[in-house]
Scaffold this motif. Structure first.
Motif, PDB file in Angstrom:
ATOM      1  N   GLY A 380       0.497  -1.565  -0.127  1.00 43.70           N
ATOM      2  CA  GLY A 380       0.020   0.128   0.191  1.00 43.70           C
ATOM      3  C   GLY A 380       1.071   0.891  -0.018  1.00 43.70           C
ATOM      4  O   GLY A 380       2.518   1.400   0.330  1.00 43.70           O
ATOM      5  N   LYS A 381       0.505   2.231  -0.588  1.00 42.44           N
ATOM      6  CA  LYS A 381       0.427   3.178  -0.407  1.00 42.44           C
ATOM      7  C   LYS A 381      -0.619   4.773  -0.275  1.00 42.44           C
ATOM      8  O   LYS A 381      -1.497   4.877  -0.463  1.00 42.44           O
ATOM      9  CB  LYS A 381       1.106   4.181  -1.457  1.00 42.44           C
ATOM     10  N   LEU A 382       0.299   5.015   0.542  1.00 38.01           N
ATOM     11  CA  LEU A 382      -0.659   6.267   2.338  1.00 38.01           C
ATOM     12  C   LEU A 382      -0.418   7.420   1.631  1.00 38.01           C
ATOM     13  O   LEU A 382       0.699   7.951   1.982  1.00 38.01           O
ATOM     14  CB  LEU A 382      -0.946   6.211   3.086  1.00 38.01           C
ATOM     15  N   ILE A 383      -1.022   8.552   0.787  1.00 36.96           N
ATOM     16  CA  ILE A 383      -0.473   9.647   0.519  1.00 36.96           C
ATOM     17  C   ILE A 383      -1.235  10.677   1.741  1.00 36.96           C
ATOM     18  O   ILE A 383      -3.505  10.715   1.657  1.00 36.96           O
ATOM     19  CB  ILE A 383      -0.606   9.527  -0.938  1.00 36.96           C
ATOM     20  N   VAL A 384      -0.666  11.409   2.520  1.00 35.74           N
ATOM     21  CA  VAL A 384      -1.396  12.494   3.205  1.00 35.74           C
ATOM     22  C   VAL A 384      -1.650  14.244   2.428  1.00 35.74           C
ATOM     23  O   VAL A 384       0.033  14.651   2.523  1.00 35.74           O
ATOM     24  CB  VAL A 384      -1.686  12.628   4.246  1.00 35.74           C
ATOM     25  N   TYR A 385      -3.016  14.027   1.735  1.00 42.45           N
ATOM     26  CA  TYR A 385      -2.156  16.110   0.455  1.00 42.45           C
ATOM     27  C   TYR A 385      -2.937  17.050   2.136  1.00 42.45           C
ATOM     28  O   TYR A 385      -2.476  17.809   1.740  1.00 42.45           O
ATOM     29  CB  TYR A 385      -3.134  16.184  -0.656  1.00 42.45           C
ATOM     30  N   ASN A 386      -4.053  17.155   2.512  1.00 38.07           N
ATOM     31  CA  ASN A 386      -3.809  18.276   3.079  1.00 38.07           C
ATOM     32  C   ASN A 386      -4.858  18.171   3.888  1.00 38.07           C
ATOM     33  O   ASN A 386      -4.924  17.139   4.961  1.00 38.07           O
ATOM     34  CB  ASN A 386      -3.950  19.155   1.948  1.00 38.07           C
ATOM     35  N   ASN A 387      -5.322  18.965   5.125  1.00 36.60           N
ATOM     36  CA  ASN A 387      -6.486  18.499   6.111  1.00 36.60           C
ATOM     37  C   ASN A 387      -7.097  17.927   5.398  1.00 36.60           C
ATOM     38  O   ASN A 387      -8.089  17.220   6.684  1.00 36.60           O
ATOM     39  CB  ASN A 387      -6.834  19.721   6.586  1.00 36.60           C
ATOM     40  N   THR A 388      -7.965  17.677   4.356  1.00 35.34           N
ATOM     41  CA  THR A 388      -9.136  16.865   4.217  1.00 35.34           C
ATOM     42  C   THR A 388      -9.300  15.835   3.094  1.00 35.34           C
ATOM     43  O   THR A 388      -9.608  15.297   2.970  1.00 35.34           O
ATOM     44  CB  THR A 388     -10.111  18.188   3.152  1.00 35.34           C
ATOM     45  N   HIS A 389      -8.211  15.968   2.034  1.00 30.73           N
ATOM     46  CA  HIS A 389      -7.674  14.302   1.697  1.00 30.73           C
ATOM     47  C   HIS A 389      -6.641  13.876   1.997  1.00 30.73           C
ATOM     48  O   HIS A 389      -5.422  13.778   1.957  1.00 30.73           O
ATOM     49  CB  HIS A 389      -7.595  15.370   0.060  1.00 30.73           C
ATOM     50  N   LEU A 390      -6.558  12.396   1.885  1.00 30.42           N
ATOM     51  CA  LEU A 390      -5.670  11.350   1.865  1.00 30.42           C
ATOM     52  C   LEU A 390      -6.334  10.258   1.318  1.00 30.42           C
ATOM     53  O   LEU A 390      -7.521  10.260   0.525  1.00 30.42           O
ATOM     54  CB  LEU A 390      -6.019  10.560   2.951  1.00 30.42           C
ATOM     55  N   GLN A 391      -5.504  10.016   0.306  1.00 30.83           N
ATOM     56  CA  GLN A 391      -5.405   8.676  -0.924  1.00 30.83           C
ATOM     57  C   GLN A 391      -4.438   7.601  -0.404  1.00 30.83           C
ATOM     58  O   GLN A 391      -3.834   7.905   0.240  1.00 30.83           O
ATOM     59  CB  GLN A 391      -4.775   9.615  -2.087  1.00 30.83           C
ATOM     60  N   PHE A 392      -5.605   6.337  -0.605  1.00 29.77           N
ATOM     61  CA  PHE A 392      -4.697   5.024  -0.560  1.00 29.77           C
ATOM     62  C   PHE A 392      -4.695   4.067  -2.033  1.00 29.77           C
ATOM     63  O   PHE A 392      -6.046   4.285  -2.265  1.00 29.77           O
ATOM     64  CB  PHE A 392      -5.129   3.873   0.574  1.00 29.77           C
ATOM     65  N   ILE A 393      -3.551   3.984  -2.471  1.00 26.13           N
ATOM     66  CA  ILE A 393      -2.908   2.912  -3.330  1.00 26.13           C
ATOM     67  C   ILE A 393      -2.994   1.648  -3.201  1.00 26.13           C
ATOM     68  O   ILE A 393      -2.195   1.972  -2.547  1.00 26.13           O
ATOM     69  CB  ILE A 393      -2.346   3.797  -4.204  1.00 26.13           C
ATOM     70  N   GLN A 394      -3.238   0.614  -3.345  1.00 28.64           N
ATOM     71  CA  GLN A 394      -3.139  -0.535  -3.092  1.00 28.64           C
ATOM     72  C   GLN A 394      -1.800  -1.276  -4.545  1.00 28.64           C
ATOM     73  O   GLN A 394      -2.639  -0.962  -6.213  1.00 28.64           O
ATOM     74  CB  GLN A 394      -3.739  -1.872  -3.244  1.00 28.64           C
ATOM     75  N   GLU A 395      -0.571  -1.926  -4.986  1.00 30.77           N
ATOM     76  CA  GLU A 395       0.250  -1.390  -5.830  1.00 30.77           C
ATOM     77  C   GLU A 395       0.657  -2.720  -5.939  1.00 30.77           C
ATOM     78  O   GLU A 395       1.270  -3.679  -5.031  1.00 30.77           O
ATOM     79  CB  GLU A 395       0.963  -0.528  -6.378  1.00 30.77           C
ATOM     80  N   THR A 396       0.491  -4.021  -7.336  1.00 24.82           N
ATOM     81  CA  THR A 396       1.080  -5.403  -7.433  1.00 24.82           C
ATOM     82  C   THR A 396       2.571  -4.667  -7.573  1.00 24.82           C
ATOM     83  O   THR A 396       2.602  -4.169  -8.767  1.00 24.82           O
ATOM     84  CB  THR A 396      -0.101  -6.023  -7.968  1.00 24.82           C
TER      85      THR A 396
END
Length: 520
Positions: A380-396
């Motif tokens: 997994g890749k957890l990316i926190v952009y700011n106070n309101t937006h968070l992204q999670f990517i699962q990559e093979t």
């Protein structure tokens, strides 16, 4: 003395298994390594490769005698006085008398305090020494990009670190050295660390806010990075003998979350990580499936995390990938991630375990996306952009491809229940008290008592139903026809000179006599 003489003959072994972890504060980085020889050690570090002017001596812990095939001497040193957002170089040194041997020179960058910068983290669980081989070079490629602040390994290392006299642990830590020597390698314990009271895990790793070697009653911690308050907790407290750890961790988590909610202006996001999931739709009988006295972790922590407003929980254990809709108490709260009013669960336990894939069963309504075979060798890749937006990517890994990608958008960070500051006992929410530990010891005791009661009640029913039980010299049994049995017994007693002896009669024969008025 013998070790010293051997070292003089063959020379000192080079320090191995070098890995970093965050210290108790932002200006401290912990470094650990292993040696075969019983030597003194230290780390040299500085902001220039050619000027490693600072020195810190190491503490040493020894793996237990069952680690006959391992590098038994585990060193730990702390690099202090570091400046945030700066690059440092370091090398570790072993010495014995006048002789010394050095590692290669490594570098790392301390975590920046700039909260406007997006933060990236690598996240996974269940990574083995052998099955993880396809994953290691991909993780190194990601770390070499310089984009990530921390790696979070959410339980199950090496499979297992104590195997082959501890050599499996040595080999695993050597495999991760190219990444863990450059970026903090943060951990949570899993079930494959439980051997020998988690001795290898507690000795080979050091986490912030804990003693070292880490104590069984404090295998949990938290750390602030940018806009995120991270929590690492132990799901294993529900599966070990000492039930006291269940509530010890619970009250620590409660106080940590109360404090975190007071600081939501600085760290609006709360992300928790623990090995065993609360929910899963795999077709095994693990705790998260709810089968066979399941949901121990869910029973222990879901209300607390929901009430205190945890945004995301990342888990592993199931050798697959699964993302849930916002869910609470097995009910879907929403089928989107915009201002979710419930905890979002992700399970990423497919980095490359020693037990291949856990297949999925029938899908549950709360499961938004899941993959078993297709997720094997993924992270997994957890990316926190700011106070309101968070992204999670699962990559093979093979092929390099995106398996899943989703965003959480949250404008309303904070507790979801009332009175969760637990200050007023008369009005405090129920989550201010540790739930009764739904623990396997409790279940085992309850099951034993239930079994005894069933046997006793069965005996009572049998004796009352039969009226009398027939005993031969070697066995006892009960017949189900009371009148038939009574008539038979009276006949044989009447014909016997020895009234104390009852002729052995086959109850199966009597049970064929369904007519109670049969002529004897």
């Amino acid at each position: 003395m013998l070790c010293f003489l051997k070292a003089l003959v063959r020379g000192l072994d080079r320090p191995e298994q070098i890995h970093l972890s965050l210290g108790n504060s932002d200006d401290i980085m912990t470094v650990m390594w292993a040696t075969s020889d019983d030597v003194t050690g230290h780390v040299m570090y500085g902001e220039s490769m050619n000027n490693l002017g600072s020195r810190s001596n190491s503490s040493v812990a020894t793996l237990q005698t069952d680690s006959w095939n391992a590098m038994k001497n585990i060193h730990r040193a702390q690099m202090n006085g570091l400046v945030s957002g700066s690059t440092y170089f370091y090398k570790v040194v072993s010495s014995s008398g006048e002789e010394k041997v050095e590692s290669s020179t490594y570098s790392f960058t301390t975590i920046s305090q700039n909260k406007t910068k997006p933060r990236k983290f690598l996240v996974y669980g269940d990574l083995g020494k052998v099955e993880g081989k396809p994953t290691f070079p991909v993780l190194k490629e990601e770390v070499d990009s310089g984009e990530y602040d921390v790696i979070w390994h959410v339980g199950d290392f090496a499979y297992n670190m104590e195997s082959d006299g501890g050599k499996t642990g040595d080999d695993f830590l050597s495999e991760i050295e190219p990444i863990a020597s450059r970026i903090p390698y943060m951990t949570a314990p899993g079930n494959h660390e439980l051997g020998n009271q988690l001795h290898h895990y507690r000795t080979r790793f050091s986490m912030p806010g804990t003693t070292w070697p880490m104590s069984e009653d404090r295998l949990w911690y938290s750390y602030n990075i940018g806009l995120v308050h991270f929590i690492s907790y132990s799901t294993e407290v529900y599966f070990i003998d000492n039930q006291d750890y269940v509530c010890q961790q619970y009250y620590w988590l409660l106080q940590d979350l109360i404090t975190a909610n007071q600081n939501r202006d600085k760290q609006p996001w709360i992300v928790a990580m623990g090995h065993r999931p609360m929910y899963c739709s795999n077709k095994d009988a693990d705790d998260c499936s709810g089968r066979i006295f399941g949901y121990w972790v869910k029973h222990g922590l879901e209300d607390l995390f929901q009430g205190q407003g945890v945004d995301l929980v990342i888990q592993a254990h199931e050798h697959s990938y699964e993302r849930l809709w916002p869910v609470y108490n097995e009910k879907i709260i929403a089928k989107n991630y915009v201002d979710p009013e419930a905890l979002v669960h992700v399970t990423s336990g497919a980095a490359g375990c020693g037990e291949i894939v856990d297949k999925m069963g029938e899908p549950d309504p709360w499961s938004a996306f899941r993959a078993d075979t297709k997720s094997f060798h993924s992270f997994g890749k957890l990316i926190v952009y700011n106070n309101t937006h968070l992204q999670f990517i699962q990559e093979t890994v093979k092929p390099r491809a995106e398996l899943d990608n989703f965003w959480i958008v949250q404008h309303n960070h904070g507790p979801r229940f009332d009175n969760v500051d637990c200050q007023n006992n008369s009005h405090a929410n129920s989550i201010c008290r540790c739930p009764f530990p739904f623990h396997y010891v409790t279940v085992a005791v309850a099951s034993g008592i239930t079994l005894v009661l069933v046997i006793v009640m069965a005996c009572i029913w049998c004796c009352r139903r039969c009226g009398l039980c027939h005993c031969s010299r070697t066995t006892c049994s009960c017949c189900r026809k009371q009148s038939v049995w009574t008539k038979m017994r009276m006949k044989f007693e009447k014909s016997s000179r020895d009234k104390s002896y009852v002729h052995p009669i086959d109850c199966d024969t009597y049970n064929l006599l369904d007519n109670e008025d049969v002529e004897i």
